[in-house]
Design a protein around this motif. Structure first.
Motif, PDB file in Angstrom:
ATOM      1  N   THR A   1       0.840  -1.187   0.000  1.00  0.00           N
ATOM      2  CA  THR A   1       0.000   0.000   0.000  1.00  0.00           C
ATOM      3  C   THR A   1       0.878   1.240   0.000  1.00  0.00           C
ATOM      4  N   GLU A   2       0.406   2.252  -0.657  1.00  0.00           N
ATOM      5  CA  GLU A   2       1.083   3.548  -0.633  1.00  0.00           C
ATOM      6  C   GLU A   2       0.650   4.227   0.668  1.00  0.00           C
ATOM      7  N   PRO A   3       1.566   4.501   1.607  1.00  0.00           N
ATOM      8  CA  PRO A   3       1.155   5.020   2.918  1.00  0.00           C
ATOM      9  C   PRO A   3       0.403   6.346   2.868  1.00  0.00           C
ATOM     10  N   ALA A   4       0.617   7.148   1.823  1.00  0.00           N
ATOM     11  CA  ALA A   4      -0.134   8.403   1.708  1.00  0.00           C
ATOM     12  C   ALA A   4      -1.607   8.142   1.394  1.00  0.00           C
ATOM     13  N   GLU A   5      -1.892   6.967   0.793  1.00  0.00           N
ATOM     14  CA  GLU A   5      -3.267   6.601   0.474  1.00  0.00           C
ATOM     15  C   GLU A   5      -3.919   5.795   1.593  1.00  0.00           C
ATOM     16  N   TYR A   6      -3.185   4.806   2.119  1.00  0.00           N
ATOM     17  CA  TYR A   6      -3.695   3.987   3.222  1.00  0.00           C
ATOM     18  C   TYR A   6      -2.501   3.331   3.895  1.00  0.00           C
ATOM     19  N   SER A   7      -2.261   3.645   5.150  1.00  0.00           N
ATOM     20  CA  SER A   7      -1.074   3.165   5.853  1.00  0.00           C
ATOM     21  C   SER A   7      -1.444   2.179   6.959  1.00  0.00           C
ATOM     22  N   ILE A   8      -0.428   1.591   7.536  1.00  0.00           N
ATOM     23  CA  ILE A   8      -0.637   0.715   8.690  1.00  0.00           C
ATOM     24  C   ILE A   8      -1.271   1.500   9.838  1.00  0.00           C
ATOM     25  N   LEU A   9      -0.975   2.790   9.936  1.00  0.00           N
ATOM     26  CA  LEU A   9      -1.590   3.618  10.975  1.00  0.00           C
ATOM     27  C   LEU A   9      -3.089   3.785  10.726  1.00  0.00           C
ATOM     28  N   ASP A  10      -3.490   3.896   9.454  1.00  0.00           N
ATOM     29  CA  ASP A  10      -4.918   3.957   9.120  1.00  0.00           C
ATOM     30  C   ASP A  10      -5.607   2.651   9.517  1.00  0.00           C
ATOM     31  N   LEU A  11      -4.967   1.525   9.192  1.00  0.00           N
ATOM     32  CA  LEU A  11      -5.544   0.229   9.556  1.00  0.00           C
ATOM     33  C   LEU A  11      -5.630   0.080  11.069  1.00  0.00           C
ATOM     34  N   GLU A  12      -4.615   0.515  11.781  1.00  0.00           N
ATOM     35  CA  GLU A  12      -4.637   0.448  13.241  1.00  0.00           C
ATOM     36  C   GLU A  12      -5.799   1.276  13.798  1.00  0.00           C
ATOM     37  N   ARG A  13      -5.983   2.461  13.277  1.00  0.00           N
ATOM     38  CA  ARG A  13      -7.054   3.341  13.747  1.00  0.00           C
ATOM     39  C   ARG A  13      -8.441   2.762  13.425  1.00  0.00           C
TER      40      ARG A  13
ATOM     41  N   PHE B   1      -6.272  -5.184  11.745  1.00  0.00           N
ATOM     42  CA  PHE B   1      -4.964  -4.835  12.297  1.00  0.00           C
ATOM     43  C   PHE B   1      -4.567  -5.841  13.378  1.00  0.00           C
ATOM     44  N   VAL B   2      -3.301  -6.265  13.338  1.00  0.00           N
ATOM     45  CA  VAL B   2      -2.750  -7.136  14.385  1.00  0.00           C
ATOM     46  C   VAL B   2      -1.681  -6.390  15.178  1.00  0.00           C
ATOM     47  N   ARG B   3      -0.630  -5.924  14.482  1.00  0.00           N
ATOM     48  CA  ARG B   3       0.464  -5.242  15.188  1.00  0.00           C
ATOM     49  C   ARG B   3       1.432  -4.614  14.183  1.00  0.00           C
ATOM     50  N   HIS B   4       2.233  -3.718  14.720  1.00  0.00           N
ATOM     51  CA  HIS B   4       3.379  -3.193  13.973  1.00  0.00           C
ATOM     52  C   HIS B   4       4.523  -4.185  14.161  1.00  0.00           C
ATOM     53  N   LEU B   5       5.435  -4.260  13.202  1.00  0.00           N
ATOM     54  CA  LEU B   5       6.647  -5.041  13.419  1.00  0.00           C
ATOM     55  C   LEU B   5       7.495  -4.315  14.456  1.00  0.00           C
ATOM     56  N   THR B   6       8.379  -5.029  15.107  1.00  0.00           N
ATOM     57  CA  THR B   6       9.238  -4.382  16.100  1.00  0.00           C
ATOM     58  C   THR B   6      10.132  -3.338  15.446  1.00  0.00           C
ATOM     59  N   ARG B   7      10.403  -3.511  14.153  1.00  0.00           N
ATOM     60  CA  ARG B   7      11.090  -2.505  13.350  1.00  0.00           C
ATOM     61  C   ARG B   7      10.702  -2.764  11.895  1.00  0.00           C
ATOM     62  N   PRO B   8      10.611  -1.715  11.090  1.00  0.00           N
ATOM     63  CA  PRO B   8      10.333  -1.928   9.666  1.00  0.00           C
ATOM     64  C   PRO B   8      11.450  -2.749   9.017  1.00  0.00           C
ATOM     65  N   ILE B   9      11.090  -3.580   8.061  1.00  0.00           N
ATOM     66  CA  ILE B   9      12.065  -4.383   7.322  1.00  0.00           C
ATOM     67  C   ILE B   9      12.156  -3.789   5.913  1.00  0.00           C
ATOM     68  N   PRO B  10      13.217  -3.019   5.636  1.00  0.00           N
ATOM     69  CA  PRO B  10      13.333  -2.374   4.326  1.00  0.00           C
ATOM     70  C   PRO B  10      13.554  -3.400   3.208  1.00  0.00           C
ATOM     71  N   LEU B  11      13.016  -3.101   2.051  1.00  0.00           N
ATOM     72  CA  LEU B  11      13.231  -3.946   0.881  1.00  0.00           C
ATOM     73  C   LEU B  11      14.721  -4.100   0.605  1.00  0.00           C
ATOM     74  N   ARG B  12      15.463  -3.045   0.811  1.00  0.00           N
ATOM     75  CA  ARG B  12      16.913  -3.092   0.607  1.00  0.00           C
ATOM     76  C   ARG B  12      17.562  -4.211   1.422  1.00  0.00           C
TER      77      ARG B  12
END
Length: 133
Positions: A8-20, A84-95
């Protein structure tokens, strides 16, 4: 239980939107491979939420709350309810995923524009080993 990844593009719909909102209808998927992944989802499966764009990272986890069904607004698409379940303990970058070279055959690495896909069991084990899941 199976795992999937949904971008998802976070500006359109983010994990924070799902959490809320607590739950959402995951829609807008038209690529045949991505639709096939949605159609394979089952109640209780977990979905890694990936922020595309500038962030390019896996940021959280959702759970499949409904059986997949045809999108009433698009005959080429299917939808599923995610919670929504949870945030990861840290984001995992594609890199980081690419630099590991452990998942070079995964669609996330090979088909960068694919929006929804299965997640290899080895990747989940890798996340659990790093205690990020």
């Amino acid at each position: 239980m199976a795992f999937y990844l949904a971008k998802t593009e976070p500006a359109e719909y983010s994990i924070l939107d799902l959490e809320r909102e607590k739950r959402t209808t995951w829609d807008g998927v038209r690529n045949p491979q991505a639709v096939k992944a949605i159609r394979a989802m089952q109640l209780g499966d977990e979905v890694l939420i990936y922020h595309s764009g500038k962030e390019e990272a896996i940021v959280g986890v959702a759970k499949v709350l409904s059986e997949p069904r045809p999108d009433p607004n698009d005959t080429k698409s299917w939808v599923v309810e995610l919670g929504f379940v949870r945030h990861l303990t840290r984001p995992i970058p594609l890199r980081e995923i690419k630099e590991s070279h452990l998942f070079d055959d995964w669609s996330l690495v090979r088909q960068s524009r694919l929006s929804t896909m299965p997640v290899p069991e080895e990747f989940i084990a890798w996340l659990q080993q790093g205690q990020t899941l």
